[in-house]
Design a protein around this motif. Structure first.
Motif, PDB file in Angstrom:
ATOM      1  N   SER A 128      23.645 -18.125  22.272  1.00 25.36           N
ATOM      2  CA  SER A 128      25.018 -18.263  21.799  1.00 25.36           C
ATOM      3  C   SER A 128      25.050 -18.529  20.298  1.00 25.36           C
ATOM      4  O   SER A 128      25.892 -18.001  19.571  1.00 25.36           O
ATOM      5  CB  SER A 128      25.703 -19.400  22.560  1.00 25.36           C
ATOM      6  N   GLY A 129      24.114 -19.377  19.811  1.00 23.90           N
ATOM      7  CA  GLY A 129      24.049 -19.662  18.386  1.00 23.90           C
ATOM      8  C   GLY A 129      23.692 -18.441  17.572  1.00 23.90           C
ATOM      9  O   GLY A 129      24.255 -18.210  16.496  1.00 23.90           O
ATOM     10  N   GLU A 130      22.750 -17.645  18.090  1.00 22.79           N
ATOM     11  CA  GLU A 130      22.358 -16.415  17.398  1.00 22.79           C
ATOM     12  C   GLU A 130      23.523 -15.428  17.361  1.00 22.79           C
ATOM     13  O   GLU A 130      23.752 -14.758  16.341  1.00 22.79           O
ATOM     14  CB  GLU A 130      21.154 -15.783  18.099  1.00 22.79           C
ATOM     15  N   ASP A 131      24.256 -15.334  18.468  1.00 24.03           N
ATOM     16  CA  ASP A 131      25.408 -14.431  18.519  1.00 24.03           C
ATOM     17  C   ASP A 131      26.485 -14.864  17.527  1.00 24.03           C
ATOM     18  O   ASP A 131      27.109 -14.025  16.861  1.00 24.03           O
ATOM     19  CB  ASP A 131      25.996 -14.396  19.937  1.00 24.03           C
ATOM     20  N   ALA A 132      26.691 -16.186  17.414  1.00 21.61           N
ATOM     21  CA  ALA A 132      27.705 -16.694  16.492  1.00 21.61           C
ATOM     22  C   ALA A 132      27.306 -16.407  15.048  1.00 21.61           C
ATOM     23  O   ALA A 132      28.142 -16.029  14.215  1.00 21.61           O
ATOM     24  CB  ALA A 132      27.897 -18.190  16.705  1.00 21.61           C
ATOM     25  N   ALA A 133      26.011 -16.584  14.742  1.00 22.42           N
ATOM     26  CA  ALA A 133      25.529 -16.313  13.383  1.00 22.42           C
ATOM     27  C   ALA A 133      25.681 -14.841  13.045  1.00 22.42           C
ATOM     28  O   ALA A 133      26.118 -14.478  11.945  1.00 22.42           O
ATOM     29  CB  ALA A 133      24.067 -16.740  13.248  1.00 22.42           C
ATOM     30  N   ARG A 134      25.309 -13.977  14.002  1.00 25.80           N
ATOM     31  CA  ARG A 134      25.447 -12.543  13.765  1.00 25.80           C
ATOM     32  C   ARG A 134      26.906 -12.156  13.575  1.00 25.80           C
ATOM     33  O   ARG A 134      27.235 -11.342  12.711  1.00 25.80           O
ATOM     34  CB  ARG A 134      24.828 -11.757  14.927  1.00 25.80           C
ATOM     35  N   ALA A 135      27.788 -12.747  14.361  1.00 25.41           N
ATOM     36  CA  ALA A 135      29.209 -12.438  14.239  1.00 25.41           C
ATOM     37  C   ALA A 135      29.741 -12.860  12.869  1.00 25.41           C
ATOM     38  O   ALA A 135      30.538 -12.137  12.246  1.00 25.41           O
ATOM     39  CB  ALA A 135      29.995 -13.136  15.351  1.00 25.41           C
ATOM     40  N   GLU A 136      29.296 -14.023  12.393  1.00 19.47           N
ATOM     41  CA  GLU A 136      29.723 -14.480  11.070  1.00 19.47           C
ATOM     42  C   GLU A 136      29.202 -13.554   9.979  1.00 19.47           C
ATOM     43  O   GLU A 136      29.931 -13.185   9.049  1.00 19.47           O
ATOM     44  CB  GLU A 136      29.220 -15.904  10.810  1.00 19.47           C
ATOM     45  N   GLN A 137      27.943 -13.146  10.088  1.00 16.23           N
ATOM     46  CA  GLN A 137      27.364 -12.230   9.111  1.00 16.23           C
ATOM     47  C   GLN A 137      28.084 -10.881   9.122  1.00 16.23           C
ATOM     48  O   GLN A 137      28.371 -10.308   8.063  1.00 16.23           O
ATOM     49  CB  GLN A 137      25.869 -12.065   9.397  1.00 16.23           C
ATOM     50  N   ASP A 138      28.383 -10.384  10.307  1.00 20.75           N
ATOM     51  CA  ASP A 138      29.132  -9.129  10.417  1.00 20.75           C
ATOM     52  C   ASP A 138      30.505  -9.245   9.755  1.00 20.75           C
ATOM     53  O   ASP A 138      30.973  -8.311   9.097  1.00 20.75           O
ATOM     54  CB  ASP A 138      29.308  -8.740  11.895  1.00 20.75           C
ATOM     55  N   ALA A 139      31.134 -10.404   9.925  1.00 27.07           N
ATOM     56  CA  ALA A 139      32.469 -10.613   9.355  1.00 27.07           C
ATOM     57  C   ALA A 139      32.419 -10.636   7.831  1.00 27.07           C
ATOM     58  O   ALA A 139      33.321 -10.108   7.153  1.00 27.07           O
ATOM     59  CB  ALA A 139      33.062 -11.920   9.890  1.00 27.07           C
TER      60      ALA A 139
END
Length: 226
Positions: free
Chosen positions: A9-20
């Motif tokens: 979940s933490g990795e997904d959140a980090a990736r989502a922030e980077q994508d944003a």
């Protein structure tokens, strides 16, 4: 070390922030390029995909397009990881002779993870020529430093080959004449430059040096454990 769903979940959140962050910068590149005009190119790089790191681009200085690869400068930032620093106001020369003034700014998420870069490239060839002409007319001449030649390409293969060739030229001896320590030093240097962060780089370096893939893996492993 955290494992399981929480880590995912933490990795997904980090990736989502980077994508944003990348998505927010995509329209910005057009505005910057329009402000500086036809001699400007603005690029957004995604370090998570070094083989095709260019995810947004406006202007045309280096000849790359979206899906193109990073240059040697980008490779060094990739190798530095979260310790990477911005590279500001540096001069390079393209393979076709353009003099380019650039600034490369590292993109980080809220955790401080370096995941990309925003790069502004200005073609200052004409400015440099005008400066030399005016200096000559005024009787003021100087010998400028020769900026390093940088490989800008859509294909990461050309960039990797350029890095390996440059390292070989500095060694000034063919691979067969290198001692084991010199061979390890070569691989250590290539690793520091981020070469082996690229998928398939070991095989490509092996082919460029004329050695087996197994030998290349052995040298790389030795530099990382020795």
């Amino acid at each position: 070390m955290t494992h399981g769903p929480a880590a995912a979940s933490g990795e997904d959140a980090a990736r989502a922030e980077q994508d944003a962050i990348i998505a927010a910068l995509t329209p910005v590149v057009d505005g910057i390029a329009a402000t500086f005009g036809s001699f400007c190119e603005v690029v957004v790089h995604d370090f998570r995909r070094p083989e095709r790191s260019v995810v947004a681009l406006a202007g045309s200085v280096t000849g790359r397009g979206v899906g193109g690869s990073m240059s040697e400068i980008g490779m060094k930032l990739l190798a530095a990881g979260d310790e990477a620093d911005d590279e500001l106001n540096y001069l390079t020369r393209t393979r076709d002779g353009k003099l380019v003034k650039s600034s490369t700014m590292v993109l980080r998420d809220s955790a401080g993870t370096a995941f990309g870069a925003l790069c502004v490239n200005l073609d200052v060839t004409a400015v440099n020529q005008a400066h030399a002409l005016i200096g000559g007319l005024a009787g003021v001449t100087s010998v400028p430093e020769t900026p390093p030649t940088t490989t800008f390409a859509d294909d990461i293969t050309a960039v990797l080959d350029s890095i390996v060739d440059a390292r070989q030229l500095r060694q000034n001896k063919p691979w067969a004449q290198l001692t084991r320590e010199e061979r390890l030093d070569l691989f250590r240097d290539l690793d520091r430059q981020g070469v082996f962060a690229v998928r398939g780089a070991v095989q490509q370096v092996a082919a460029r040096l004329g050695i087996s893939r197994a030998s290349a893996y052995n040298y790389l492993a030795a530099t990382r454990t020795g």
